[in-house]
Structure formats: C-alpha cells, structure tokens
Scaffold this motif. Structure first.
Motif, PDB file in Angstrom:
ATOM      1  N   VAL A 465      22.615  92.378  35.167  1.00  0.00           N
ATOM      2  CA  VAL A 465      23.056  91.528  36.281  1.00  0.00           C
ATOM      3  C   VAL A 465      22.436  92.016  37.596  1.00  0.00           C
ATOM      4  O   VAL A 465      21.868  91.245  38.359  1.00  0.00           O
ATOM      5  N   TYR A 466      22.543  93.329  37.827  1.00  0.00           N
ATOM      6  CA  TYR A 466      22.028  93.859  39.101  1.00  0.00           C
ATOM      7  C   TYR A 466      20.504  93.746  39.185  1.00  0.00           C
ATOM      8  O   TYR A 466      19.952  93.628  40.271  1.00  0.00           O
ATOM      9  N   LYS A 467      19.827  93.780  38.044  1.00  0.00           N
ATOM     10  CA  LYS A 467      18.363  93.596  38.076  1.00  0.00           C
ATOM     11  C   LYS A 467      18.033  92.193  38.589  1.00  0.00           C
ATOM     12  O   LYS A 467      17.127  92.009  39.399  1.00  0.00           O
ATOM     13  N   ILE A 468      18.772  91.201  38.096  1.00  0.00           N
ATOM     14  CA  ILE A 468      18.536  89.815  38.538  1.00  0.00           C
ATOM     15  C   ILE A 468      18.803  89.682  40.038  1.00  0.00           C
ATOM     16  O   ILE A 468      18.001  89.131  40.794  1.00  0.00           O
ATOM     17  N   VAL A 469      19.938  90.236  40.453  1.00  0.00           N
ATOM     18  CA  VAL A 469      20.335  90.128  41.853  1.00  0.00           C
ATOM     19  C   VAL A 469      19.349  90.874  42.757  1.00  0.00           C
ATOM     20  O   VAL A 469      18.968  90.398  43.827  1.00  0.00           O
ATOM     21  N   ASP A 470      18.901  92.045  42.289  1.00  0.00           N
ATOM     22  CA  ASP A 470      17.986  92.849  43.082  1.00  0.00           C
ATOM     23  C   ASP A 470      16.650  92.125  43.292  1.00  0.00           C
ATOM     24  O   ASP A 470      15.982  92.306  44.305  1.00  0.00           O
ATOM     25  N   ALA A 471      16.282  91.302  42.314  1.00  0.00           N
ATOM     26  CA  ALA A 471      15.026  90.551  42.418  1.00  0.00           C
ATOM     27  C   ALA A 471      15.214  89.273  43.243  1.00  0.00           C
ATOM     28  O   ALA A 471      14.329  88.431  43.308  1.00  0.00           O
ATOM     29  N   GLY A 472      16.397  89.141  43.860  1.00  0.00           N
ATOM     30  CA  GLY A 472      16.617  87.998  44.747  1.00  0.00           C
ATOM     31  C   GLY A 472      17.338  86.833  44.091  1.00  0.00           C
ATOM     32  O   GLY A 472      17.551  85.799  44.723  1.00  0.00           O
ATOM     33  N   GLY A 473      17.701  86.971  42.828  1.00  0.00           N
ATOM     34  CA  GLY A 473      18.358  85.869  42.122  1.00  0.00           C
ATOM     35  C   GLY A 473      19.862  85.857  42.321  1.00  0.00           C
ATOM     36  O   GLY A 473      20.424  86.662  43.065  1.00  0.00           O
ATOM     37  N   SER A 474      20.519  84.921  41.645  1.00  0.00           N
ATOM     38  CA  SER A 474      21.979  84.892  41.650  1.00  0.00           C
ATOM     39  C   SER A 474      22.422  84.626  40.211  1.00  0.00           C
ATOM     40  O   SER A 474      21.610  84.263  39.366  1.00  0.00           O
ATOM     41  N   VAL A 475      23.710  84.812  39.945  1.00  0.00           N
ATOM     42  CA  VAL A 475      24.187  84.647  38.566  1.00  0.00           C
ATOM     43  C   VAL A 475      25.308  83.615  38.472  1.00  0.00           C
ATOM     44  O   VAL A 475      26.152  83.530  39.355  1.00  0.00           O
ATOM     45  N   GLN A 476      25.286  82.833  37.399  1.00  0.00           N
ATOM     46  CA  GLN A 476      26.340  81.845  37.139  1.00  0.00           C
ATOM     47  C   GLN A 476      26.980  82.153  35.785  1.00  0.00           C
ATOM     48  O   GLN A 476      26.476  82.992  35.047  1.00  0.00           O
ATOM     49  N   ALA A 477      28.042  81.434  35.483  1.00  0.00           N
ATOM     50  CA  ALA A 477      28.777  81.691  34.244  1.00  0.00           C
ATOM     51  C   ALA A 477      27.844  81.699  33.029  1.00  0.00           C
ATOM     52  O   ALA A 477      27.919  82.577  32.171  1.00  0.00           O
ATOM     53  N   GLU A 478      26.934  80.736  32.978  1.00  0.00           N
ATOM     54  CA  GLU A 478      26.063  80.626  31.819  1.00  0.00           C
ATOM     55  C   GLU A 478      25.149  81.851  31.675  1.00  0.00           C
ATOM     56  O   GLU A 478      24.989  82.393  30.579  1.00  0.00           O
ATOM     57  N   THR A 479      24.581  82.282  32.808  1.00  0.00           N
ATOM     58  CA  THR A 479      23.723  83.474  32.790  1.00  0.00           C
ATOM     59  C   THR A 479      24.515  84.681  32.299  1.00  0.00           C
ATOM     60  O   THR A 479      24.047  85.456  31.462  1.00  0.00           O
ATOM     61  N   LEU A 480      25.724  84.852  32.831  1.00  0.00           N
ATOM     62  CA  LEU A 480      26.529  86.029  32.510  1.00  0.00           C
ATOM     63  C   LEU A 480      26.914  86.050  31.027  1.00  0.00           C
ATOM     64  O   LEU A 480      26.807  87.081  30.364  1.00  0.00           O
ATOM     65  N   SER A 481      27.312  84.895  30.510  1.00  0.00           N
ATOM     66  CA  SER A 481      27.643  84.826  29.083  1.00  0.00           C
ATOM     67  C   SER A 481      26.411  85.130  28.234  1.00  0.00           C
ATOM     68  O   SER A 481      26.506  85.807  27.211  1.00  0.00           O
ATOM     69  N   GLY A 482      25.263  84.629  28.673  1.00  0.00           N
ATOM     70  CA  GLY A 482      24.016  84.873  27.940  1.00  0.00           C
ATOM     71  C   GLY A 482      23.695  86.357  27.882  1.00  0.00           C
ATOM     72  O   GLY A 482      23.371  86.898  26.822  1.00  0.00           O
ATOM     73  N   ILE A 483      23.799  87.018  29.028  1.00  0.00           N
ATOM     74  CA  ILE A 483      23.506  88.460  29.073  1.00  0.00           C
ATOM     75  C   ILE A 483      24.473  89.217  28.173  1.00  0.00           C
ATOM     76  O   ILE A 483      24.084  90.086  27.395  1.00  0.00           O
ATOM     77  N   TYR A 484      25.760  88.865  28.266  1.00  0.00           N
ATOM     78  CA  TYR A 484      26.757  89.610  27.481  1.00  0.00           C
ATOM     79  C   TYR A 484      26.505  89.455  25.982  1.00  0.00           C
ATOM     80  O   TYR A 484      26.574  90.406  25.206  1.00  0.00           O
ATOM     81  N   LYS A 485      26.193  88.237  25.605  1.00  0.00           N
ATOM     82  CA  LYS A 485      25.955  87.982  24.181  1.00  0.00           C
ATOM     83  C   LYS A 485      24.750  88.780  23.683  1.00  0.00           C
ATOM     84  O   LYS A 485      24.779  89.353  22.591  1.00  0.00           O
ATOM     85  N   ASP A 486      23.695  88.821  24.492  1.00  0.00           N
ATOM     86  CA  ASP A 486      22.502  89.599  24.125  1.00  0.00           C
ATOM     87  C   ASP A 486      22.835  91.070  23.904  1.00  0.00           C
ATOM     88  O   ASP A 486      22.381  91.679  22.932  1.00  0.00           O
ATOM     89  N   VAL A 487      23.623  91.627  24.837  1.00  0.00           N
ATOM     90  CA  VAL A 487      23.973  93.043  24.734  1.00  0.00           C
ATOM     91  C   VAL A 487      24.756  93.298  23.443  1.00  0.00           C
ATOM     92  O   VAL A 487      24.462  94.231  22.691  1.00  0.00           O
ATOM     93  N   LEU A 488      25.731  92.445  23.164  1.00  0.00           N
ATOM     94  CA  LEU A 488      26.543  92.612  21.954  1.00  0.00           C
ATOM     95  C   LEU A 488      25.689  92.498  20.694  1.00  0.00           C
ATOM     96  O   LEU A 488      25.806  93.304  19.771  1.00  0.00           O
TER      97      LEU A 488
END
Ligand SMILES: [Zn+2]
Length: 598
Positions: A465-488
């Motif tokens: 999440v912080y990598k995305i934000v640090d690169a100037g992006g923002s996060v939404q529910a869909e992005t967050l669920s996607g990242i979490y699922k990948d990690v799991l």
C-alpha cells in the motif's frame, strides 16, 4: 455481573497508585500548575543550556505526574465503561493533559532553534533529559519553520480523523444479522466473531459465521477504504513536507530502525516460514477431517477438546515455577502481583475485553487486566502480561520518565519470552503425548501464529500500500482487497483455499492506523525466541544480560537492545533460527498426531 457485585479479591487495587480519587485529582491539578509555570517562566527564554535543562526537568515532572494521574483514571474506566463518573474523570484528565501539552508546545521548537554548542552543553548536563534532548536534535533536520510547526500542531487534532471514522464505521454503524445453521439461531457481532466463531470446531457454524461476517463488513468497504486512503496519504504528505527521502524513512524514523531491517523481516518470513505453515494447515485439515482447508479454518486449535482447567492458585504456581529461572527477585514480583492485587481477573458488564498490562511511571505496581476463565490459555496470557510488568519494573526503577518510552520494535520481547519459558516448563512437567501436543499447539497456533503470521501478512500488505502511495497513487477498496488476496495466496500457496471474504481482512485491523506497527510483532518474538534458548542453555549469565537490556529502557536503539541480549539482528541468523524452531515444533506435532492416532 455488575462491577459493584464483583468480589474484591477478583479486582485490582488502584489505591497502590493513589490512596483516593481526590489524591489523583490533586495530582492532575499539579500537572496543570506545572504547565502554567513552564509557560510563564520559560517561553522565549530557551536560548541557553541552563534554562533548557531546568525547563526540561519541569516538563519531565509535568509529564510524569500527569500521565500517572491519567493512568489511574483510565484504568478505573477500563473495568467499567458503564460508569459515567469514571468516564467523566477520564475525559477531565485527558483535557487537562492536552491543555498542558499545547501550552508547552513551544518547548521543543525553541530548543531546536538554539545554537548547536548550547544544545551540546545541555545534552551533557541534562541527566535524565539528555536522551530526549538528543532526539530533538536528531529530528531537527526535519523540523519546519516555527510558524508552520505551530500550525501543524494546531491541526494535530484532525490528524486522527481517519482512525475515528474507521472506528465509527466499525464499532457504531456495523450491524451484524443473526445467522442460522440447522434452524438454530446464532447471534453475530465483531468481537463475537473474532473471539468465538473463528475458533468454533463445528464446521458449518464456523463457515456460516465467516460468510455472514464478510458479507456484512463488505457493505462498509468504501467508507473504510476512504478513511484509510486519507490516513496513508497524510503520511506521504507529512514525509514530503518534512523532507524525508520517502514515506518509509518517515515512518521508521521514530522506531530508529533501518529500511533493511524492516524489509528483511517481511521478505524472509514470507519466503521461509510459508512452507512450515502450509504443513501446519495440512495438520489442521487432517485432525479435523476437513475435505477442503480454507482461510476460515486457520484459527482452529489442533485439539479443541483438550482444555485443561486451572485454578488461580495453580496459575500462580505454574507461572512462578515456570519463570523461576529468571531469579528470586522476579519470582517475588510474581507473588506480589497476586498478593497485592495487581491483577483484575473479574468478568463484569462494561469491562474492557482482551488483556493488557499498564505500568504507570512512579507507581509501586503494574496493573494487569484480563477476564479469567480458568483455562490454561489464561495462564499464558497472565505470564505474557507479567513479562511487561517485569520489564517496566526494571526500566522504571532505573531510568527517568522519558527513557522508559520503549520502542515498539522490542516491546513485545519481554512478554513473549515468558510464554516460551512457560511452554518449556510445562513440557517437562507432563510427558503425556496429548498434553505435549496441546502445549506445542498453543505455542504455534497462538503465540507464533499471532506474531509471525497474522501481523506479518498485514505488514506485507501494508508495504505494498505504502509503495503505491509513495509513488503518488491512491488506494480504493478494490485495490486493497486485491493486494490482500495476493499476499494470502503467496503465503499459503495450494495448502489453503482463500475463501471469498478473506481479501477483506484489510478492513479488520486497527494497527493499520499506527504507522508500520504490524511488522514489529515478529521482530520482538525473534529476539525473545533466541533469548529464551540462551536462558535455557546458559542460565544465570544469560538472565543477567536480559535484565540489563530490559533495564536500559529506551536509552538504546533496537539494534543495541538486541545486542545487549546477545542477539545480533544486523544479520538474518536469529530470524532463520526462529523459523527453524517453529518448523521443528510443527514436525513434532505431526509426529505426536501419528502416535496418538487422532
Ligand atoms: Zn503484550
């Protein structure tokens, strides 16, 4: 049971902090007067070493007095949230402290503005405030113009808004419907799901609870994501304003930990622990005779029917004997905790859930809250909390107030080591294979799972999440669920089916609103695993190293703390050893299961 009906021996004795409520109120007044005095005597005058040091000592006194009084009222409130007088007392304490801090906010800005030579002299003469002054110096390159700092501090109150919105959505707005299994009705709630249903051994009840829980929280995913996005973007903005290289450097600054250490903790566990945990998931699948092993089954205990009951007297004996290796003084503290009523064991309406230990600076005791159910698991919780008590007893008695603000990186080491020492002791008291498997399953399924899996996966998610934000992006529910699922998926591979709803785990943890807190859990337990091994092998000399490290409080960095304990966390060896240790416990549980045949 109402709080007033609880037998006194089940409650803690807060008169160990102040004899009466009036005494605590008087202490609050003292703190308020100190703030007034600091402002009157020192505003605009902090341009020489003597005044800086004198002012800092008054400031230290104000913080010490105010925080002790505030602890008294907050502890009182924790045992009964339905008591309006307690709540009013606590909020009065909070507002007096906030007022005091605002009044004295000029202290840090003025000190940072002083000439380097003057600051150097102040550090030399500072005594118990030296390290605090050093920290002001360390932060100086990132300080902004005094006017800007003042504006930021005035806006400080609003910085916490995302977390408040998160809590409102979660604790006030979310309503969970009942669910039905075989026509039986089951009530559902946030705590009920996390404390009961996730561990429920009936597969249908467990899975229906998971599904209903996930469907309900999903309705709040957009408001939660918006609050979280505001929080992480705030961090990026602050990092940029203050001139940090990136958001990670900004977040790791206070913990005094390098990016290397942080990355390694996440990368190694993700890669090397995963195979062992997949084997553990396989063991759960086998003993519970599941057709499919899913995310909703991971909290199951290996042997839920085996649940030894324990009296409070036995608990005291187990803990005192289990921690005897820590020395006579330590064992005395354990007995005092029971005898002098440091522990609130009651279960009553309005009492806070979970367990914690609070050690107000300057008080002769620590205070431990838990809801005693007479289970062996409660004995582990008590041993854990007494570990915090032992830590702060040593550092509060050795250091000044400011040097007891222990970095999060190792704050859980002294508590988790007690769980490990107790495990080692219990294994020796009973050679029954079922008992042994049960002890191992507590250690792997609770201590290590909580610190090395749950929080670590959170940390891995948070980093993305912080990598995305640090690169100037923002996060939404869909992005967050996607990242979490990948990690799991990456961690569990084919061993665990990632149930629909698992990707919403990013909505569940308040730790995401506390900077990079999540990764520190496994760091603390890495140090305590290695230290526990040293204590069991070397005895007294290792215990002495450990006590010296604990007494150092926050005068040392995490790296130095570990070094004092004989653990070199500048290499990956302690981490690999810990993972290896977890692996061996899982192997042994599998062997014991073969032997037991169930
Ligand atoms: Zn703890």
């Amino acid at each position: 049971m109402k709080r007033s009906e609880v037998p006194v021996e089940m409650t803690w004795d807060l008169s160990l902090i102040y004899k009466t409520r009036e005494d605590a109120l008087k202490a609050l007044e003292e703190a308020r007067e100190l703030a007034d005095r600091i402002e009157k005597e020192y505003r605009g005058r902090l341009d020489n070493a003597k005044d800086i040091v004198d002012c800092m000592h008054l400031y230290e006194k104000m913080m010490e007095t105010g925080s002790r009084a505030s602890s008294y009222f907050s502890l009182n409130m924790e045992t009964d949230y339905t008591n309006a007088e307690n709540a009013a007392d606590y909020s009065r304490a909070r507002s007096i402290l906030t007022e005091g801090r605002t009044k004295t906010s000029f202290v840090e800005s003025e000190i940072a503005e002083a000439d380097a030579d003057i600051l150097k002299e102040a550090v030399e003469k500072g005594g118990t405030v030296s390290n605090y002054l050093k920290d002001i110096l360390r932060g100086k390159p990132y300080m902004l113009e005094p006017g800007t700092e003042k504006a930021l501090s005035a806006l400080g109150e609003f910085m916490g808004t995302p977390y408040r919105i998160y809590n409102q959505a979660k604790l006030a707005d979310m309503r969970f419907p009942d669910f039905y299994v075989k026509e039986k009705r089951y009530p559902l709630g946030y705590a009920l799901f996390e404390d009961e249903y996730e561990y429920e051994k009936d597969r249908d009840v467990r899975h229906f609870a998971f599904r209903t829980f996930s469907e309900t929280i999903k309705k709040y995913e957009n408001v939660t994501a918006a609050a979280y996005n505001a929080y992480v973007c705030r961090d990026r903005t602050m990092a940029g304003l203050r001139g940090f290289k990136d958001v990670f450097d900004y977040l790791l600054f206070d913990d005094k930990v390098t990016r290397d250490l942080y990355d390694r903790q996440i990368d190694i566990i993700m890669e090397k622990l995963a195979p062992h945990m997949r084997k553990y998931a396989g063991l759960l699948k086998k003993v519970h005779k599941l057709n499919r092993m899913t995310y909703a089954d991971l909290k199951l205990s290996v042997d839920p029917d085996f649940d030894p009951r324990v009296s409070i007297e036995d608990a005291e004996k187990y803990i005192a004997d289990g921690l005897a290796v820590m020395g006579g003084e330590y064992v005395d503290m354990i007995h005092r905790a029971f005898k002098e009523r440091w522990i609130d064991l009651a279960t009553n309406d309005g009492k806070s859930t979970g367990g914690f230990c609070s050690s107000p600076y300057g008080a002769p005791a620590s205070f431990i809250l838990l809801s005693w159910q007479g289970r062996m698991a409660d004995v582990f919780t008590l041993a854990h909390e007494l570990g915090h008590a032992g830590h702060f007893k040593l550092c509060n008695n050795t250091q000044g107030y400011f040097d007891t603000q222990v970095p999060r990186y190792y704050v859980e080491a002294p508590s988790t080591i007690n769980e490990l020492l107790l495990t080692g002791y219990l294994e020796k008291t009973d050679s029954d294979p079922r008992f042994r498997r049960w002890v191992l399953s507590c250690t792997v399924g609770k201590t290590y799972y909580h610190n090395f899996v749950t929080h670590l996966l959170e940390a891995a998610y948070q980093r993305e999440v912080y990598k995305i934000v640090d690169a100037g992006g923002s996060v939404q529910a869909e992005t967050l669920s996607g990242i979490y699922k990948d990690v799991l998926s990456k961690f569990w591979g084919d061993a665990v089916e990632i149930t629909k709803g698992a990707e919403l785990t990013w909505m569940r943890q308040p730790n995401y609103y506390m900077g990079l807190y999540s990764y520190t859990y496994s760091a603390g337990l890495t140090i305590s695993t290695k230290m526990c091994k040293r204590i069991l092998e070397e005895g007294e000399s290792a215990v002495n190293d450990w006590k010296r490290a604990l007494a150092a409080g926050s005068t040392v960095t995490p790296l130095e703390f570990a070094k004092m304990a004989g653990v070199d966390i500048s290499t990956d060896a302690p981490l690999l050893e810990t993972i290896d240790y977890i692996g061996r416990m899982i192997d042994e549980m599998c062997e014991l299961t073969e032997e037991l045949g169930f």
